[in-house]
Design an enzyme around this catalytic site. Structure first.
Site, short mmCIF file in Angstrom:
data_model
loop_
_atom_site.label_atom_id
_atom_site.label_comp_id
_atom_site.label_asym_id
_atom_site.label_seq_id
_atom_site.Cartn_x
_atom_site.Cartn_y
_atom_site.Cartn_z
CB SER A 278 -67.02 89.30 -37.48
OG SER A 278 -67.24 89.03 -36.11
N1 SAH Z 1 -70.34 92.42 -32.79
C1 SAH Z 1 -68.14 92.44 -32.19
C2 SAH Z 1 -67.72 91.75 -32.14
C3 SAH Z 1 -66.48 91.63 -31.56
S1 SAH Z 1 -65.34 89.49 -31.45
C4 SAH Z 1 -68.45 93.93 -33.27
O1 SAH Z 1 -68.87 94.32 -34.56
O2 SAH Z 1 -67.24 94.34 -33.11
C5 SAH Z 1 -66.77 88.96 -30.31
C6 SAH Z 1 -66.59 89.72 -28.79
O3 SAH Z 1 -67.71 87.90 -27.82
C7 SAH Z 1 -65.51 90.21 -27.82
O4 SAH Z 1 -65.49 91.62 -27.50
C8 SAH Z 1 -65.53 89.37 -26.76
O5 SAH Z 1 -64.90 90.02 -25.53
C9 SAH Z 1 -67.15 89.09 -26.75
N2 SAH Z 1 -66.55 87.92 -25.41
C10 SAH Z 1 -66.72 86.30 -25.31
N3 SAH Z 1 -67.92 86.29 -24.58
C11 SAH Z 1 -68.67 86.88 -24.39
C12 SAH Z 1 -69.27 87.01 -23.61
N4 SAH Z 1 -69.33 85.46 -22.44
N5 SAH Z 1 -70.57 87.70 -22.90
C13 SAH Z 1 -69.88 88.99 -23.34
N6 SAH Z 1 -69.18 88.90 -24.54
C14 SAH Z 1 -68.51 88.41 -24.58
#
Ligand code: SAH
Length: 264
Positions: free
Chosen positions: A108
């Site tokens: 993000s």
């Molecule tokens: N906080 C992260 C942002 C990652 S983007 C950072 O700093 O990089 C959001 C993430 O949520 C993705 O990697 C995606 O695979 C994950 N995601 C989506 N649905 C999910 C679920 N049900 N459980 C765990 N992770 C999930």
């Protein structure tokens, strides 16, 4: 994908680490449309600035955008975001932009991360207690959270990103970060109750178990689909669990990757 810090010398920084940059060996990475300048010696990122200076300028911009929680600003100024992105993207690591982290997911924007963390902290003068993060991704936000709360439980459903986050975080040796591979839609009961829950992926509705796993006095911050009248739109939602029940506040529009069920 090449992790930016893998190409660095073996020496492991302490944490908060002294802030030295990945030094690309083939000159500066090219921004699209820009002329590639060949440099005689490996040059630091940011045209002569070191990464702490670039981060400081990012923090100044975040403050100008309205982020006022000093603890959040300090944490954002400490964690080296460039360590969490692909080596080809390090020169964009401190811009207020989301960046691809592989498997169709994104890290993000710093503006969104700091906004959500500020909301999560509710202006507290002290560290938050245990926090559950849904969507570890590359591990960046988990590292920032580690400076703001006592324990971070961060769950990721994609094995490739769970592994990548572990690799990214290992050199930082953050003893209070616990990475979990699993479906965050069911939360993580073993760590409950949480003082805070923060989701980096947006679903149609908030899973009931997140609300169940939130402590009384705790706060949840998550993107949620804006509703049938605005298909494809998401809004940031804040839920406070009070002794009298749940209080939900809908904030600004946001754009997050979808919350998906199951693991992959
Ligand atoms: N906080 C992260 C942002 C990652 S983007 C950072 O700093 O990089 C959001 C993430 O949520 C993705 O990697 C995606 O695979 C994950 N995601 C989506 N649905 C999910 C679920 N049900 N459980 C765990 N992770 C999930």
């Amino acid at each position: 994908m090449v992790d930016s810090h893998r190409s660095q010398p073996k020496k492991r920084p302490g944490f908060p680490a002294s802030l030295e940059l990945a030094r690309p060996t083939g000159g500066l990475p090219a921004a699209s449309g820009h002329r590639v300048v060949k440099v005689a010696a490996p040059a630091p990122l940011g045209l002569g600035m070191d990464s702490s200076a670039v981060r400081h300028s990012m923090v100044t911009k975040l403050a100008r955008q309205g982020i006022s929680d000093p603890q959040v600003l300090s944490a954002m100024g400490t964690v080296e975001r460039h360590r969490f992105v692909d080596s080809a993207l390090v020169n964009q690591a401190y811009e207020d932009t989301s960046l691809p982290i592989g498997l169709g997911q994104t890290i993000s924007k710093p503006g969104v991360v700091s906004r959500m963390l500020e909301l999560l902290r509710q202006g507290s003068a002290t560290r938050l207690g245990r926090v559950l993060e849904i969507g570890t991704g590359c591990g960046y936000q988990a590292a920032v959270l580690s400076l703001l709360c006592t324990e971070v439980y961060s769950i990721e459903r994609l094995r490739g990103l769970h592994d990548k986050a572990r690799d990214n975080l290992r050199p930082l040796r953050l003893a209070n970060v616990h990475l979990l591979f699993g479906d965050g839609m069911v939360g993580y009961d073993k760590g409950a109750p949480y003082a805070g829950i923060i989701a980096a992926a947006g679903g149609e509705a908030l899973p009931q178990c997140w609300l169940d796993q939130l402590a009384v006095g705790g706060r949840l911050v998550a993107p949620v689909a804006a509703g049938a009248n605005s298909p494809g739109r998401q809004a940031l939602v804040v839920v406070d669990k009070t002794p009298q029940g749940l209080r939900q506040t809908v904030m600004e529009a946001v754009h997050f990757v979808p919350l998906k069920s199951g693991i992959a």
